[in-house]
Design a protein around this motif. Structure first.
Motif, short mmCIF file in Angstrom:
data_model
loop_
_atom_site.label_atom_id
_atom_site.label_comp_id
_atom_site.label_asym_id
_atom_site.label_seq_id
_atom_site.Cartn_x
_atom_site.Cartn_y
_atom_site.Cartn_z
N THR B 451 -6.28 2.02 6.83
CA THR B 451 -7.21 1.32 5.94
C THR B 451 -6.45 0.53 4.88
O THR B 451 -6.74 -0.66 4.65
CB THR B 451 -8.14 2.35 5.24
OG1 THR B 451 -8.73 3.16 6.25
CG2 THR B 451 -9.21 1.64 4.44
N LEU B 452 -5.46 1.18 4.26
CA LEU B 452 -4.74 0.49 3.18
C LEU B 452 -3.97 -0.72 3.69
O LEU B 452 -3.98 -1.79 3.06
CB LEU B 452 -3.78 1.46 2.46
CG LEU B 452 -4.45 2.55 1.62
CD1 LEU B 452 -3.41 3.39 0.90
CD2 LEU B 452 -5.43 1.92 0.61
N VAL B 453 -3.30 -0.56 4.84
CA VAL B 453 -2.53 -1.69 5.37
C VAL B 453 -3.49 -2.85 5.71
O VAL B 453 -3.20 -4.01 5.41
CB VAL B 453 -1.73 -1.27 6.62
CG1 VAL B 453 -1.10 -2.50 7.28
CG2 VAL B 453 -0.65 -0.27 6.25
N THR B 454 -4.66 -2.51 6.31
CA THR B 454 -5.63 -3.56 6.63
C THR B 454 -6.07 -4.30 5.38
O THR B 454 -6.05 -5.54 5.33
CB THR B 454 -6.88 -2.94 7.32
OG1 THR B 454 -6.44 -2.21 8.45
CG2 THR B 454 -7.85 -4.01 7.75
N VAL B 455 -6.46 -3.54 4.36
CA VAL B 455 -6.94 -4.17 3.13
C VAL B 455 -5.83 -5.01 2.50
O VAL B 455 -6.05 -6.17 2.10
CB VAL B 455 -7.44 -3.09 2.13
CG1 VAL B 455 -7.73 -3.71 0.77
CG2 VAL B 455 -8.68 -2.40 2.69
#
Lengths: 62, 529
Positions: B451-455
């Motif tokens: 999630t963090l990498v995507t955001v």
């Protein structure tokens, strides 16, 4: 082929149709397979459906 | 616009919907319990209902329009839709999900994950990702429907969006959630026939399959200079390898959406409601044909609309209509008989409704069941209220976004949500189903990392989103963190999914395996994995 020069495009055009045929063949071969009649599973499903039913009707206020 | 025909079509359509809805409702009420009726459900109806949820205005209007711009390379997405979205999804994921869902008595996707890993954090965090991420996808489905209304009825887009949203809100609240399988199947059937007519009409107008393709191939020199500079080589050839156009087509449109479908919460839930593997086996047959007829036809026809517009108006599709989201509506309005346009419009609206209602329901349960119930341990009253508030909030968020989002957004918005789901959920979902050794910590690490990498990538690296969002500009003084090609055009999923997968595996290996007893419960009746 098919009026398309790039093999990556006419190739995928045919691949789409082939993968559809794969689905059809798989479905036909396994048409009657996988229908469980285990008592435990039926009981499980019943309980599951009941709760689902209850949850949905509560949610919708029906 | 012929009001007489329009009203007649609407009337017949509504009567048929009401009749089928009543029949479906009666069939479940009269039988001894829901299950028996379910067992009798025809696999045609089950697969059509899955298809109608999977395929919405986004696929036909949004991605069809994108094909008018990019060309037939989009057919790679159709291939993945059939092979991954139907075959692998039903045969491999569907059967395992159904079994584990039953073993763990899970009702929602986050609940399945939460119970598999015995983690409230995973359930709550997954619910949050869905609740916060899905409005974008829900919104572009609304936009697709509104664009068709706008073109067909010649009304203002804002008005179309409002009218449609009011209908959809009433539909969801009134009871569209019960999985009205019969109406879904009717919608699917009309969509199927509609797309068949569209395909036949398009090819026959253009002189047959080969001639039509040849005419499109011959149009390659007409590619606008700005697109050619980005790698566009024509509508029947792949973009220049490694060009921005190629990265967008391959990484965002084809892989992002094609793989992301496996971890779509509203589709995973369908597997948990399927009665037996037999329905999944049969569904593969129906689904394979259905998806080919939906996305295959939409993409081929979308690309070929260029030939039609060149023959009739002397210009390519994007010159006729610069907003790709409007190309398919304009094309259908220009080529099809009037009665058919109205039938098709209602079908698209219905298709959007079956998708929208499941999206809003998923967001509502994410708040009520996955977040509130899990955090407080309370069931009943307040959680139901919260679910309702969640549904209403989701509708409002989607409508507001619908007003603010720019044109050309449907395909991109869909891709963002599919990519997010793939990175956040796919590794732990897949490994959770097939690898007993996956641990709670591993799953959490994958979820957080993905999630963090995507955001982060959307905010700072992937230019198509980072530039309009403007946060990178504010922080870094420029649109993207890394200006060197191909980074600004590599889809976030391509980076985030592998990172999430590696994190899940590595952390699982260095943490203590889950208790055997729990695993035996999860995998009861499944092959040892």
């Amino acid at each position: 082929m098919l009026g398309i020069d790039d093999p990556l495009i006419w190739g995928v055009y045919i691949l789409c149709i082939l993968s559809m045929i794969l689905c059809v063949v798989y479905g036909l071969i396994n048409w009657n397979r996988g229908e469980e009649a285990e008592v435990q599973e039926i009981a499980e499903e019943e309980a599951w459906e009941e709760e689902e039913e209850k949850m949905q009707s509560e949610e919708l206020g029906l | 616009m012929d009001l007489m025909i329009l009203n007649l079509v609407i009337l017949v359509y509504l009567l048929a919907t009401l009749y089928l809805g009543y029949r479906g409702w009666k069939a479940t009420k009269d039988s001894e319990g829901y299950m028996v009726a379910g067992r009798k459900t025809h696999p045609y109806i089950m697969a059509m209902s899955y298809g109608a949820t999977f395929i919405s205005t986004s696929a036909i209007v949004g991605f069809g329009g994108t094909a008018a711009k990019f060309g037939m390379g989009l057919l790679w997405l159709t291939f993945l839709n059939i092979f991954v979205g139907i075959f692998i999804a039903f045969v491999i994921y569907g059967k395992a999900t159904r079994k584990m869902g039953h073993n763990l008595n899970a009702m929602t996707f986050p609940e399945l994950l939460g119970r598999r890993f015995e983690s409230r954090f995973i359930q709550v965090a997954s619910g949050l990702v869905i609740f916060l991420g899905m409005p974008l996808y829900a919104s572009v489905v609304l936009i697709g429907a509104a664009r068709f209304l706008e073109t067909t009825l010649a009304i203002n887009f804002d008005l179309a969006l409002l009218v449609y949203s009011v209908i959809i809100a009433a539909y969801v609240i009134w009871g569209g959630l019960r999985g009205v399988m019969y109406t879904d199947a009717m919608q699917g059937t009309i969509m199927f026939l509609g797309m068949a007519v569209l395909l036949f009409e398009t090819y026959s107008r253009l002189g047959g399959v080969t001639l039509a393709h040849q005419a499109l191939t011959n149009m390659a020199p007409l590619v606008p200079a700005d697109l050619a500079a980005m790698g566009h080589t024509g509508w029947t050839s792949m973009p220049v390898l490694g060009s921005p156009w190629w990265w967008t087509l391959v990484s965002t449109i084809v892989l992002g959406v094609g793989i992301g479908v496996l971890a779509m919460p509203q589709l995973v839930v369908r597997f948990m409601t399927v009665k037996s593997n037999r329905e999944l086996n049969r569904g593969v047959l129906v689904g394979g044909i259905f998806i080919l007829m939906m996305t295959g036809v939409a993409f081929a026809v979308g690309a070929l609309s260029n030939v039609f517009f060149l023959n009739t108006r002397g210009m390519i599709a994007t010159a006729v209509e610069s907003n790709v989201d409007s190309i398919i509506p304009v094309y259908i309005n220009a080529t099809m008989p009037e009665w058919f346009i109205y039938v098709f419009m209602l079908t698209l609206l219905a298709a959007a409704m079956s998708t929208s209602s499941s999206q809003f329901h998923t967001q509502g349960t994410a708040i009520g069941r996955d977040i509130y119930e899990t955090l407080t341990g309370q069931k009943g009253g307040r959680s139901i209220l919260l679910t309702r508030i969640g549904v209403s909030t989701a509708v409002i968020m989607a409508v507001i976004l619908g007003y603010y989002l720019p044109g050309n957004v449907i395909a991109r918005g869909t891709a963002v949500f599919f990519g997010l789901c793939a990175a956040a959920f796919l590794p732990m979902y897949t490994l959770g189903l097939f690898w007993r050794r996956t641990t709670r910590a591993g799953a959490s690490a994958g979820l957080i990392g993905g999630t963090l990498v995507t955001v982060f990538m959307y905010l700072f690296v992937h230019k198509a989103e980072s530039a309009p969002l403007g946060i990178a500009k504010m922080v870094l003084g420029r649109d993207v963190l890394i200006t060197q090609m191909p980074w600004p055009v590599v889809d976030p999923m391509l980076i985030a999914l592998p990172i999430s997968l590696v994190l899940t595996v590595l952390v699982s290996l260095i943490t203590r395996p889950p208790p055997e007893r729990h695993l035996d419960l999860c995998f009861r009746g499944m092959k040892k994995g």
